[in-house]
Design a protein around this motif. Structure first.
Motif, PDB file in Angstrom:
ATOM      1  N   ARG A  48       0.863  -1.188   0.000  1.00 49.07           N
ATOM      2  CA  ARG A  48       0.000   0.000   0.000  1.00 49.07           C
ATOM      3  C   ARG A  48       0.890   1.226   0.000  1.00 49.07           C
ATOM      4  NH1 ARG A  48      -2.084   3.316   4.177  1.00 49.07           N
ATOM      5  NH2 ARG A  48      -4.025   4.314   3.558  1.00 49.07           N
ATOM      6  N   ILE A  49       0.703   2.088  -0.997  1.00 44.70           N
ATOM      7  CA  ILE A  49       1.506   3.306  -1.114  1.00 44.70           C
ATOM      8  C   ILE A  49       0.569   4.502  -1.067  1.00 44.70           C
ATOM      9  CG2 ILE A  49       3.096   4.610  -2.556  1.00 44.70           C
ATOM     10  CD1 ILE A  49       3.930   1.942  -3.805  1.00 44.70           C
ATOM     11  N   VAL A  50       0.906   5.474  -0.233  1.00 38.95           N
ATOM     12  CA  VAL A  50       0.146   6.712  -0.140  1.00 38.95           C
ATOM     13  C   VAL A  50       1.059   7.835  -0.604  1.00 38.95           C
ATOM     14  CG1 VAL A  50      -1.102   8.291   1.382  1.00 38.95           C
ATOM     15  CG2 VAL A  50      -1.190   5.827   1.796  1.00 38.95           C
ATOM     16  N   ALA A  51       0.701   8.429  -1.735  1.00 35.88           N
ATOM     17  CA  ALA A  51       1.486   9.528  -2.298  1.00 35.88           C
ATOM     18  C   ALA A  51       0.556  10.730  -2.463  1.00 35.88           C
ATOM     19  CB  ALA A  51       2.085   9.121  -3.632  1.00 35.88           C
ATOM     20  N   PRO A  52       0.556  11.637  -1.499  1.00 37.96           N
ATOM     21  CA  PRO A  52      -0.311  12.809  -1.582  1.00 37.96           C
ATOM     22  C   PRO A  52       0.025  13.663  -2.813  1.00 37.96           C
ATOM     23  CG  PRO A  52       0.602  12.571   0.618  1.00 37.96           C
ATOM     24  CD  PRO A  52       1.312  11.606  -0.256  1.00 37.96           C
ATOM     25  N   PRO A  53      -0.949  14.424  -3.305  1.00 33.11           N
ATOM     26  CA  PRO A  53      -0.708  15.229  -4.504  1.00 33.11           C
ATOM     27  C   PRO A  53       0.303  16.353  -4.291  1.00 33.11           C
ATOM     28  CG  PRO A  53      -2.907  15.639  -3.631  1.00 33.11           C
ATOM     29  CD  PRO A  53      -2.316  14.520  -2.845  1.00 33.11           C
ATOM     30  N   SER A  54       0.523  16.740  -3.060  1.00 35.12           N
ATOM     31  CA  SER A  54       1.494  17.787  -2.777  1.00 35.12           C
ATOM     32  C   SER A  54       2.901  17.188  -2.757  1.00 35.12           C
ATOM     33  CB  SER A  54       1.188  18.423  -1.418  1.00 35.12           C
ATOM     34  OG  SER A  54       2.240  19.264  -1.027  1.00 35.12           O
ATOM     35  N   THR A  59       5.586  10.774   1.449  1.00 34.74           N
ATOM     36  CA  THR A  59       5.060   9.560   0.847  1.00 34.74           C
ATOM     37  C   THR A  59       5.234   8.439   1.862  1.00 34.74           C
ATOM     38  OG1 THR A  59       5.719  10.372  -1.299  1.00 34.74           O
ATOM     39  CG2 THR A  59       5.261   8.037  -1.132  1.00 34.74           C
ATOM     40  N   GLU A  60       4.221   7.586   1.987  1.00 34.89           N
ATOM     41  CA  GLU A  60       4.285   6.482   2.942  1.00 34.89           C
ATOM     42  C   GLU A  60       3.911   5.188   2.248  1.00 34.89           C
ATOM     43  OE1 GLU A  60       1.454   7.633   5.885  1.00 34.89           O
ATOM     44  OE2 GLU A  60       2.769   9.120   6.780  1.00 34.89           O
ATOM     45  N   ALA A  61       4.462   4.087   2.750  1.00 32.18           N
ATOM     46  CA  ALA A  61       4.137   2.774   2.186  1.00 32.18           C
ATOM     47  C   ALA A  61       4.132   1.733   3.292  1.00 32.18           C
ATOM     48  CB  ALA A  61       5.140   2.386   1.115  1.00 32.18           C
ATOM     49  N   THR A  62       3.313   0.708   3.071  1.00 31.32           N
ATOM     50  CA  THR A  62       3.239  -0.429   3.987  1.00 31.32           C
ATOM     51  C   THR A  62       3.263  -1.699   3.149  1.00 31.32           C
ATOM     52  OG1 THR A  62       1.874   0.866   5.498  1.00 31.32           O
ATOM     53  CG2 THR A  62       1.894  -1.512   5.821  1.00 31.32           C
ATOM     54  N   ALA A  63       4.107  -2.646   3.521  1.00 28.33           N
ATOM     55  CA  ALA A  63       4.174  -3.944   2.846  1.00 28.33           C
ATOM     56  C   ALA A  63       3.876  -5.018   3.883  1.00 28.33           C
ATOM     57  CB  ALA A  63       5.554  -4.160   2.243  1.00 28.33           C
ATOM     58  N   TRP A  64       3.086  -6.014   3.461  1.00 27.81           N
ATOM     59  CA  TRP A  64       2.709  -7.091   4.367  1.00 27.81           C
ATOM     60  C   TRP A  64       2.636  -8.380   3.587  1.00 27.81           C
ATOM     61  CZ3 TRP A  64      -1.514 -10.420   5.170  1.00 27.81           C
ATOM     62  CH2 TRP A  64      -1.607 -10.962   6.443  1.00 27.81           C
ATOM     63  N   CYS A  65       3.114  -9.465   4.191  1.00 28.11           N
ATOM     64  CA  CYS A  65       3.058 -10.766   3.540  1.00 28.11           C
ATOM     65  C   CYS A  65       2.530 -11.809   4.514  1.00 28.11           C
ATOM     66  CB  CYS A  65       4.425 -11.185   3.014  1.00 28.11           C
ATOM     67  SG  CYS A  65       4.324 -12.712   2.036  1.00 28.11           S
ATOM     68  N   GLU A  66       1.735 -12.714   3.981  1.00 23.82           N
ATOM     69  CA  GLU A  66       1.120 -13.773   4.776  1.00 23.82           C
ATOM     70  C   GLU A  66       2.155 -14.763   5.311  1.00 23.82           C
ATOM     71  OE1 GLU A  66      -2.087 -15.755   6.487  1.00 23.82           O
ATOM     72  OE2 GLU A  66      -2.219 -13.915   5.332  1.00 23.82           O
ATOM     73  N   ALA A  74       7.425   2.381   5.566  1.00 20.26           N
ATOM     74  CA  ALA A  74       8.453   3.332   5.155  1.00 20.26           C
ATOM     75  C   ALA A  74       7.818   4.699   4.984  1.00 20.26           C
ATOM     76  CB  ALA A  74       9.088   2.885   3.847  1.00 20.26           C
ATOM     77  N   THR A  75       8.582   5.728   5.308  1.00 19.02           N
ATOM     78  CA  THR A  75       8.138   7.108   5.135  1.00 19.02           C
ATOM     79  C   THR A  75       9.235   7.865   4.414  1.00 19.02           C
ATOM     80  OG1 THR A  75       6.879   6.977   7.185  1.00 19.02           O
ATOM     81  CG2 THR A  75       7.309   9.173   6.334  1.00 19.02           C
ATOM     82  N   GLY A  76       8.847   8.627   3.411  1.00 11.04           N
ATOM     83  CA  GLY A  76       9.810   9.375   2.612  1.00 11.04           C
ATOM     84  C   GLY A  76      10.034   8.667   1.281  1.00 11.04           C
ATOM     85  N   ARG A  77      10.349   9.451   0.254  1.00 14.81           N
ATOM     86  CA  ARG A  77      10.464   8.908  -1.095  1.00 14.81           C
ATOM     87  C   ARG A  77      11.513   7.811  -1.227  1.00 14.81           C
ATOM     88  NH1 ARG A  77       7.436  12.509  -4.015  1.00 14.81           N
ATOM     89  NH2 ARG A  77       8.073  12.184  -6.164  1.00 14.81           N
ATOM     90  N   ALA A  78      12.702   8.049  -0.704  1.00 12.07           N
ATOM     91  CA  ALA A  78      13.786   7.068  -0.840  1.00 12.07           C
ATOM     92  C   ALA A  78      13.450   5.780  -0.093  1.00 12.07           C
ATOM     93  CB  ALA A  78      15.098   7.661  -0.342  1.00 12.07           C
ATOM     94  N   ALA A  79      12.909   5.915   1.109  1.00 11.77           N
ATOM     95  CA  ALA A  79      12.565   4.725   1.899  1.00 11.77           C
ATOM     96  C   ALA A  79      11.434   3.936   1.235  1.00 11.77           C
ATOM     97  CB  ALA A  79      12.168   5.138   3.317  1.00 11.77           C
TER      98      ALA A  79
END
Length: 105
Positions: A48-54, A59-66, A74-79
């Protein structure tokens, strides 16, 4: 006093046939022959990636695996880019997703 038709009796079909019409023509019925039908597929890995229009907003992302029930964030573009790369690599080696030797396709 007015009399109303008994709602328990089906109305005759407009075309004169003996069977009443269940749904309108062109409307798909939600009924299946087996309502418990299942093809066995399940979601296993999410990203799941959240990239606001501003551009200045983080930018934030979450990765999950079963397979390991581990949530990575992760928070920030590079991360976020590193997390996307890690998630993509994990999908190639995950025991729930990677094809196993000798396993029938």
């Amino acid at each position: 006093m007015t009399t109303r038709p008994d709602s328990a009796e089906p109305a005759p079909a407009p075309d004169g046939s003996s069977a009443p019409k269940v749904v309108a023509e062109g409307v798909p019925s939600a009924l299946r022959s087996d309502p418990r039908w299942d093809d066995g597929r399940r979601p296993v890995a999410w990203l799941r990636i959240v990239a606001p229009p501003s551009f200045g907003a983080p930018t934030e992302a979450t990765a999950w695996c079963e397979c390991d029930k581990h949530v990575r964030t992760a928070t920030g573009r590079a991360a976020v880019l590193r997390l996307v790369e890690s998630h993509t690599h994990h999908r190639t080696i995950c025991p729930l997703l990677a094809p196993q030797e000798g396993k029938a396709a």
